[in-house]
Design an enzyme around this catalytic site. Structure first.
Site, mmCIF file in Angstrom:
data_model
loop_
_atom_site.group_PDB
_atom_site.id
_atom_site.type_symbol
_atom_site.label_atom_id
_atom_site.label_comp_id
_atom_site.label_asym_id
_atom_site.label_seq_id
_atom_site.Cartn_x
_atom_site.Cartn_y
_atom_site.Cartn_z
ATOM 1 N N GLY A 157 -9.669 -7.705 -24.279
ATOM 2 C CA GLY A 157 -10.502 -6.734 -25.005
ATOM 3 C C GLY A 157 -9.652 -6.067 -26.059
ATOM 4 O O GLY A 157 -8.715 -6.663 -26.603
ATOM 5 N N ILE A 159 -7.282 -3.727 -25.948
ATOM 6 C CA ILE A 159 -5.847 -3.622 -25.687
ATOM 7 C C ILE A 159 -5.215 -5.009 -25.544
ATOM 8 O O ILE A 159 -4.165 -5.288 -26.132
ATOM 9 C CB ILE A 159 -5.582 -2.758 -24.432
ATOM 10 C CG1 ILE A 159 -6.097 -1.331 -24.667
ATOM 11 C CG2 ILE A 159 -4.090 -2.726 -24.096
ATOM 12 C CD1 ILE A 159 -6.161 -0.464 -23.427
ATOM 13 N N SER A 238 -3.730 -1.505 -16.595
ATOM 14 C CA SER A 238 -5.191 -1.354 -16.495
ATOM 15 C C SER A 238 -5.514 -0.184 -15.557
ATOM 16 O O SER A 238 -5.552 0.975 -16.000
ATOM 17 C CB SER A 238 -5.828 -2.662 -16.052
ATOM 18 O OG SER A 238 -5.348 -3.062 -14.774
ATOM 19 N N ARG A 239 -5.709 -0.469 -14.288
ATOM 20 C CA ARG A 239 -5.865 0.561 -13.264
ATOM 21 C C ARG A 239 -5.145 0.061 -12.019
ATOM 22 O O ARG A 239 -5.173 -1.147 -11.730
ATOM 23 C CB ARG A 239 -7.345 0.794 -12.923
ATOM 24 C CG ARG A 239 -8.129 1.569 -13.964
ATOM 25 C CD ARG A 239 -7.735 3.054 -14.015
ATOM 26 N NE ARG A 239 -8.532 3.811 -14.954
ATOM 27 C CZ ARG A 239 -8.207 4.036 -16.229
ATOM 28 N NH1 ARG A 239 -7.083 3.570 -16.718
ATOM 29 N NH2 ARG A 239 -9.006 4.742 -17.002
ATOM 30 N N GLU A 268 -2.466 7.073 -7.438
ATOM 31 C CA GLU A 268 -1.763 7.906 -8.425
ATOM 32 C C GLU A 268 -1.924 9.364 -8.015
ATOM 33 O O GLU A 268 -3.035 9.756 -7.668
ATOM 34 C CB GLU A 268 -2.358 7.700 -9.822
ATOM 35 C CG GLU A 268 -1.977 6.358 -10.415
ATOM 36 C CD GLU A 268 -2.529 6.118 -11.808
ATOM 37 O OE1 GLU A 268 -2.936 7.101 -12.470
ATOM 38 O OE2 GLU A 268 -2.557 4.967 -12.228
ATOM 39 N N HIS A 287 1.346 6.619 -15.857
ATOM 40 C CA HIS A 287 0.054 6.428 -16.541
ATOM 41 C C HIS A 287 0.079 7.072 -17.942
ATOM 42 O O HIS A 287 -0.659 8.019 -18.208
ATOM 43 C CB HIS A 287 -1.086 7.024 -15.685
ATOM 44 C CG HIS A 287 -2.446 6.507 -16.059
ATOM 45 N ND1 HIS A 287 -3.474 6.365 -15.165
ATOM 46 C CD2 HIS A 287 -2.958 6.109 -17.252
ATOM 47 C CE1 HIS A 287 -4.549 5.916 -15.777
ATOM 48 N NE2 HIS A 287 -4.262 5.750 -17.058
HETATM 49 P P1 NAP Z 1 -12.052 -3.427 -23.288
HETATM 50 O O1 NAP Z 1 -11.962 -3.534 -24.765
HETATM 51 O O2 NAP Z 1 -13.376 -3.205 -22.657
HETATM 52 O O3 NAP Z 1 -11.387 -4.757 -22.691
HETATM 53 C C1 NAP Z 1 -11.483 -5.148 -21.360
HETATM 54 C C2 NAP Z 1 -11.596 -6.659 -21.339
HETATM 55 O O4 NAP Z 1 -11.618 -7.142 -20.002
HETATM 56 C C3 NAP Z 1 -12.868 -7.163 -22.011
HETATM 57 O O5 NAP Z 1 -12.498 -8.139 -22.930
HETATM 58 C C4 NAP Z 1 -13.692 -7.676 -20.862
HETATM 59 O O6 NAP Z 1 -14.683 -8.610 -21.035
HETATM 60 C C5 NAP Z 1 -12.619 -8.153 -19.912
HETATM 61 N N1 NAP Z 1 -13.140 -8.224 -18.541
HETATM 62 C C6 NAP Z 1 -14.000 -7.372 -17.924
HETATM 63 N N2 NAP Z 1 -14.219 -7.755 -16.663
HETATM 64 C C7 NAP Z 1 -13.488 -8.876 -16.482
HETATM 65 C C8 NAP Z 1 -13.307 -9.743 -15.390
HETATM 66 N N3 NAP Z 1 -13.936 -9.552 -14.221
HETATM 67 N N4 NAP Z 1 -12.481 -10.818 -15.553
HETATM 68 C C9 NAP Z 1 -11.860 -11.047 -16.738
HETATM 69 N N5 NAP Z 1 -12.004 -10.242 -17.825
HETATM 70 C C10 NAP Z 1 -12.804 -9.176 -17.685
HETATM 71 O O7 NAP Z 1 -11.124 -2.272 -22.769
HETATM 72 P P2 NAP Z 1 -9.663 -1.879 -23.279
HETATM 73 O O8 NAP Z 1 -9.784 -0.787 -24.264
HETATM 74 O O9 NAP Z 1 -8.920 -3.091 -23.624
HETATM 75 O O10 NAP Z 1 -9.094 -1.226 -21.924
HETATM 76 C C11 NAP Z 1 -8.960 -2.012 -20.750
HETATM 77 C C12 NAP Z 1 -8.645 -1.134 -19.572
HETATM 78 O O11 NAP Z 1 -7.329 -0.630 -19.708
HETATM 79 C C13 NAP Z 1 -9.517 0.131 -19.454
HETATM 80 O O12 NAP Z 1 -10.725 -0.147 -18.782
HETATM 81 C C14 NAP Z 1 -8.638 1.080 -18.682
HETATM 82 O O13 NAP Z 1 -8.865 0.959 -17.304
HETATM 83 C C15 NAP Z 1 -7.226 0.599 -18.997
HETATM 84 N N6 NAP Z 1 -6.484 1.546 -19.854
HETATM 85 C C16 NAP Z 1 -5.326 2.073 -19.381
HETATM 86 C C17 NAP Z 1 -4.575 2.891 -20.182
HETATM 87 C C18 NAP Z 1 -3.280 3.444 -19.677
HETATM 88 O O14 NAP Z 1 -2.928 4.549 -20.034
HETATM 89 N N7 NAP Z 1 -2.548 2.712 -18.876
HETATM 90 C C19 NAP Z 1 -4.988 3.222 -21.479
HETATM 91 C C20 NAP Z 1 -6.186 2.685 -21.909
HETATM 92 C C21 NAP Z 1 -6.920 1.842 -21.103
HETATM 93 P P3 NAP Z 1 -15.037 -9.698 -22.183
HETATM 94 O O15 NAP Z 1 -14.098 -10.848 -21.991
HETATM 95 O O16 NAP Z 1 -16.450 -10.028 -21.907
HETATM 96 O O17 NAP Z 1 -14.851 -9.039 -23.517
HETATM 97 C C1 GLV Z 2 -6.627 5.635 -19.815
HETATM 98 O O1 GLV Z 2 -6.218 5.309 -18.760
HETATM 99 C C2 GLV Z 2 -7.844 5.169 -20.393
HETATM 100 O O2 GLV Z 2 -8.623 4.512 -19.703
HETATM 101 O O3 GLV Z 2 -8.077 5.495 -21.567
#
Ligand code: NAP
Ligand code: GLV
Length: 330
Positions: A157, A159, A238-239, A268, A287
């Site tokens: 997605g 990130i 991710s989480r 966490e 995090h």
């Molecule tokens: P995003 O744009 O929604 O990307 C998530 C991707 O995962 C999408 O491409 C999605 O589907 C794919 N996906 C969903 N379910 C799946 C599965 N069962 N198997 C395989 N792929 C799957 O979100 P993002 O902005 O990249 O953020 C991703 C996650 O990172 C967030 O939900 C959050 O939990 C975490 N995060 C953590 C931090 C941190 O501080 N560590 C910061 C920001 C976010 P498609 O392939 O259909 O597109």
């Molecule tokens: C942080 O963990 C976020 O999901 O934006």
């Protein structure tokens, strides 16, 4: 004129608070420690809008206690703490902050990947503890080479895509699995789509970027870790619960994989006596994926704009449940 009431559950950037105060009566949770579920229920009991954080659980009990709530705005992209389907049923739009944090979080994924591969934290600690007595030795502090290796991405997605772009600058081969195949990204960046099992088996570095959902809970457990190369490094931003913590500790101690870079953990904060903290082949961060000044400020401003749009009865700039607009007639 009636000014809506808003509760903000944690301190945020002052310009985001100023934006809200222009249109609403504002109250902010004054402590760094999150409100307990009871405190959150009380805080939201009479408000029209809530600007919340990843640690605030939004469920039926909370929504029952907040009958006036017209918009929920989360300062994050992950929404595993919010029952979005229930909010939709109740006609409440849920705002979130995708995009603005993707580059900063991908930067940190690379920081973790490099730090773990080249033993940056471990060797820094060793120096500070006064152990650097032999100036240089050809066989000391050997790590894994990042350039030219294979990066496997789970979840391509916002990130995941930014991580892939950075990997190309390191001459890495990038393979990925995601729920939906992305042929245009493959064509543009030369990424290779494959199954999760092949990603696990072929990656020298595995970077996980799926959201936490019932399908991705413990996506990586014992079975999956055993499929990885013994020389490989797992990076999770991710989480925490996407990876089975006990299985990961077992993999790291038994040598199923070589190391792990973790920005998230289950639970966490990581308990102070957790065995993972005793492992040299792990880098653990609290995090902080999106924690740059620029990204966090943009997240706070976007969350404030989402909140205000909801209060005005307008469409949100970034809404996780746009299907709610039909019921709202907007
Ligand atoms: P995003 O744009 O929604 O990307 C998530 C991707 O995962 C999408 O491409 C999605 O589907 C794919 N996906 C969903 N379910 C799946 C599965 N069962 N198997 C395989 N792929 C799957 O979100 P993002 O902005 O990249 O953020 C991703 C996650 O990172 C967030 O939900 C959050 O939990 C975490 N995060 C953590 C931090 C941190 O501080 N560590 C910061 C920001 C976010 P498609 O392939 O259909 O597109
Ligand atoms: C942080 O963990 C976020 O999901 O934006």
């Amino acid at each position: 004129m009636h000014r809506p009431r808003v509760y903000v559950t944690r301190e945020i950037f002052p310009d985001a608070l100023d934006l809200i105060e222009k249109e609403a009566e504002l109250e902010v949770w004054p402590e760094d420690v999150p409100p307990t579920p009871e405190q959150l229920r009380e805080a939201l009991s009479g408000v029209d809008g809530a600007l919340i954080n990843v640690m605030d659980r939004v469920d039926a009990v909370l929504l029952d206690a907040a009958p006036n709530l017209r918009v929920i705005s989360q300062v994050a992209v992950g929404l595993d703490n919010v029952d979005v389907a229930l909010a939709t049923q109740r006609g409440i739009p849920v705002g979130y902050t995708p995009g603005v944090l993707a580059k900063a979080t991908a930067d940190l994924a690379f920081a973790l990947l490099l730090a773990t591969a080249r033993r940056v934290v471990e060797s820094d600690k060793w120096v500070r503890e006064g152990n650097w007595e032999i100036a240089h030795h050809p066989m000391f502090w050997l790590g894994s080479e990042v350039n030219g290796s294979t990066l496997g991405i789970l979840g391509l997605g916002g990130i995941g895509l930014e991580v892939a772009k950075r990997a190309l600058g390191f001459d890495m081969k990038v393979i990925y699995h995601s729920r939906t195949r992305k042929p245009e990204v493959e064509a543009e960046l030369g990424l290779k789509y494959t199954t999760t099992n092949k990603v696990l088996a072929q990656a020298d570095f595995l970077s996980i970027h799926v959201p936490l959902t019932p399908e991705t809970h413990h996506l990586i457990g014992e079975k999956e870790l055993k499929k990885m190369k013994p020389t490989s490094i797992l990076v999770n931003l991710s989480r925490g619960p996407v990876v089975d913590t006990d299985a990961l500790c077992k993999a790291l101690t038994k040598g199923w994989i070589a190391g792990a870079g973790l920005d998230v953990f289950d639970p966490e904060p990581v308990p102070k006596d957790h065995p993972v903290l005793g492992l040299d082949n792990v880098v653990v961060l609290p995090h902080i994926g999106s924690a740059s000044n620029r990204s966090r400020r943009e997240m706070c401003l976007l969350a404030a704009r989402n909140l205000l749009a909801g209060l005005r009865g307008e469409r949100l700039e970034e809404c996780a449940n746009p299907e709610v607009y039909q019921a709202l007639g907007i």
